[in-house]
Scaffold this motif. Structure first.
Motif, short mmCIF file in Angstrom:
data_model
loop_
_atom_site.label_atom_id
_atom_site.label_comp_id
_atom_site.label_asym_id
_atom_site.label_seq_id
_atom_site.Cartn_x
_atom_site.Cartn_y
_atom_site.Cartn_z
N SER A 162 30.89 42.26 18.62
CA SER A 162 29.53 42.78 18.82
C SER A 162 28.49 41.68 18.68
O SER A 162 27.45 41.72 19.33
N GLN A 192 19.70 56.86 31.64
CA GLN A 192 19.55 55.68 32.49
C GLN A 192 20.94 55.24 32.98
O GLN A 192 21.50 54.26 32.50
N TRP A 199 24.67 54.82 21.15
CA TRP A 199 23.72 55.79 21.70
C TRP A 199 24.18 56.21 23.10
O TRP A 199 23.47 55.98 24.09
N PRO A 200 25.36 56.82 23.25
CA PRO A 200 25.92 57.12 24.57
C PRO A 200 25.05 58.03 25.43
O PRO A 200 25.14 58.00 26.66
N TRP A 201 24.17 58.83 24.79
CA TRP A 201 23.29 59.71 25.55
C TRP A 201 22.30 58.92 26.41
O TRP A 201 21.75 59.45 27.40
N LEU A 202 22.06 57.65 26.06
CA LEU A 202 21.17 56.82 26.87
C LEU A 202 21.73 56.62 28.28
O LEU A 202 20.97 56.44 29.24
N ARG A 203 23.06 56.64 28.39
CA ARG A 203 23.69 56.39 29.70
C ARG A 203 23.38 57.50 30.70
O ARG A 203 23.36 57.27 31.91
N TYR A 228 26.38 46.72 29.36
CA TYR A 228 25.47 47.84 29.11
C TYR A 228 26.17 48.93 28.31
O TYR A 228 25.61 49.48 27.35
N TYR A 229 27.40 49.24 28.69
CA TYR A 229 28.14 50.27 27.96
C TYR A 229 28.47 49.82 26.55
O TYR A 229 28.53 50.62 25.62
N TRP A 264 32.61 56.24 32.93
CA TRP A 264 31.60 55.21 33.15
C TRP A 264 31.02 55.25 34.57
O TRP A 264 30.13 54.47 34.89
N SER A 276 26.49 47.78 24.76
CA SER A 276 25.23 47.79 24.00
C SER A 276 24.74 49.20 23.70
O SER A 276 23.94 49.40 22.78
N THR A 277 25.20 50.20 24.46
CA THR A 277 24.78 51.59 24.23
C THR A 277 25.88 52.42 23.57
O THR A 277 25.81 53.65 23.57
#
Length: 518
Positions: free
Chosen positions: A53, A253, A246-250, A239-240, A119, A242-243
């Motif tokens: 990470s 966005q 917070w998977p709901w961000l995907r 991106y996956y 994804w 870094s999120t």
């Protein structure tokens, strides 16, 4: 007084919000403990992968540390599986190769989907959802059955002369460039782009245009688009990562694995190829040329495929042949450049054989096969298999304790770890092709043990395996027959993998020197 009250309430609110965030981030951290599964201690935001990470290593390397710690009794009792966390999300990591093989074969119905299916957002993508790699359930079977007949060994055999022609263009390119250092990965991608244009669309690839200046590049449109897809996919994986907390961000966005320009380009390329072929067939009698487009045209009416599905299939074949094949070629050339003994032995085999007109003769060369398999061991195209449980199944640990895996649970299998385990491969960091000799059991021995699966295993094994291997055999055989290859000063001498590579590759440039043999 009012100001102090406001500050107090604001501070209290911030503390409360922070406590809620902490609870959210830690919510699943007892997931495996409650189910009797041991594993390393997870940390906020980074889960069980603090070094990866932080960008200090590849996730594969940290996963391998967990593999060695828990399989080989550092924690008192060896484990077939351990609980890990990607940020706050629990995953089951399989440490036992026999259990991994069972999951991919005997228990396939319980693990028939890949995590990558989650994804891909069909609302923003057009071509990628058509790939059997990301399709799920019955749709996966349909997509794979449409594609596999175009990638049989007989189909590939019929394009042997086209592969050799692409290799000859690579030889001419290197000759024209002189003995200046070459990026082996770019050279290999030129070769695969050249051949894939012929194999898929029946067009000239123009991948070996010699740059006017030594520092300039001259890439064909197909090569550029394929490269852009790989670069965009790498950004998506980042991106996956870094999120992950917070998977709901995907959903808020979503991101694309294929650039919009690539979708448009390959749909237009398909339309142009089909139009040109229709005119040619009108003017001339006779059958097709047997390429991927011919095969998909035949399926178009039988299975009611639309233009997007056909274009999606062409990009699936392209990425398999362009990137997977090129990585195998580049890494094999790298390992041969570092090991003059192996290179000489391979060259002797190649020069003694007559493979000019015989694809089968090329495939019967044992040492060439061993060199490529050993390359795949060190640099597997699928270094980690990310599976999703689709039907409950019970797994047994070494101590006979059991775990029921439920639908939605993610399961990770590290082929990278199996391939580099000294328990199965003596001196695992060494490039020693002879370990795959038939008299020692060959590839079959390791596959049956579950410790060698560079393309996965079971029904969802990579459909482009035969294509990538065939490309590599032709490219490596032609280049080693015509050139002595040595490593450049900028090329590292160990097998350290790039920290951010998801398709496993050496850290840094693979710079090689090609000296023309007289």
């Amino acid at each position: 007084m009012f100001l102090l009250t406001f500050i107090f309430l604001a501070s209290l609110s911030v503390c409360l919000v922070w406590e809620i965030v902490i609870v959210y981030l830690r919510w699943h951290f007892n997931y495996w403990r409650k189910r009797g599964v041991c594993g390393p201690q997870p940390y906020l935001l980074v889960g069980t992968f603090p070094k990866a990470s932080a960008g200090q290593c590849n996730l594969l390397e940290e996963l391998n540390e967990i593999y060695l710690d828990f399989l080989y009794s550092r924690y008192r009792v060896s484990q077939k599986f351990v609980g890990i966390f990607i940020a706050r999300t629990p995953k089951l990591f399989i440490c036992d190769p026999k259990l991994a093989l069972e999951i991919l074969t005997q228990h396939f119905k319980s693990f028939h989907d890949n995590e990558s299916s989650e994804w891909t957002n069909a609302n923003v993508e057009q071509l990628r959802p058509c790939s059997p790699f990301v399709s799920t359930g019955e749709e996966w079977k349909a997509r794979r059955s449409e594609l596999v007949p175009a990638l049989t060994i007989n189909k590939i055999r019929s394009f042997y002369s086209a592969m050799r022609d692409s290799a000859q263009k690579a030889i001419e390119f290197l000759t024209a460039m002189g003995e200046q250092p070459q990026d082996a990965k770019e050279l290999a991608n030129r070769f695969t782009a050249q051949f894939m244009c012929n194999f898929i669309w029946g067009i000239e690839g123009n991948a070996f245009n010699v740059p006017q200046k030594a520092s300039a590049t001259s890439l064909s449109p197909v090569h550029c688009m394929a490269r852009d897809i790989i670069l965009q996919s790498l950004q998506c994986v980042r991106y996956y990562g870094s999120t992950a907390a917070w998977p709901w961000l995907r959903k808020l966005q979503p991101v694309r694995f294929f650039p919009v320009a690539a979708d448009r380009f390959f749909q237009q390329l398909l339309a142009d190829a089909l139009n040109a072929r229709a005119k040619q067939q009108t003017a001339e009698a006779g059958g097709g040329r047997g390429d991927v487009i011919d095969h998909l045209q035949q399926l178009r009416e039988k299975k009611s495929l639309n233009a997007i599905q056909i274009a999606g299939h062409t990009t699936t074949v392209l990425i398999d042949g362009y990137e997977t094949g090129a990585m195998l070629i580049a890494h094999c050339l790298l390992l041969l450049a570092r090991n003059p003994r192996v290179q000489r032995k391979l060259r002797e085999e190649l020069l003694a054989a007559d493979v000019a007109d015989s694809f089968d003769a090329l495939n019967e060369l044992p040492y060439l096969e061993q060199c490529l398999q050993e390359t795949l061991r060190l640099f597997p195209p699928l270094p980690t298999l990310f599976k999703l449980c689709t039907e409950s199944v019970t797994l047994k640990n070494f101590d006979d304790s059991t775990l029921t895996v439920h639908p939605g649970d993610g399961v990770y299998i590290s082929t990278y770890s199996f391939h580099r385990d000294a328990e199965y491969f003596e001196n695992p960091d060494d490039f020693w092709p002879e370990r795959f000799a038939e008299e020692m059991g060959g590839v079959r021995k390791y596959r049956e043990m579950g410790v060698f699966m560079p393309f996965g295993d079971g029904p969802r094994m990579c459909p482009g395996m035969k294509l990538g291997l065939s490309e590599a055999k032709v490219a490596v055989s032609e280049l080693i027959s015509n050139f002595k290859v040595s490593a450049g000063v900028e090329t590292r001498t160990d097998n350290k993998i790039a920290n951010d590579s998801f398709l496993l590759t050496l850290d840094g440039k693979i710079e090689l020197l090609f000296h023309r043999r007289q």
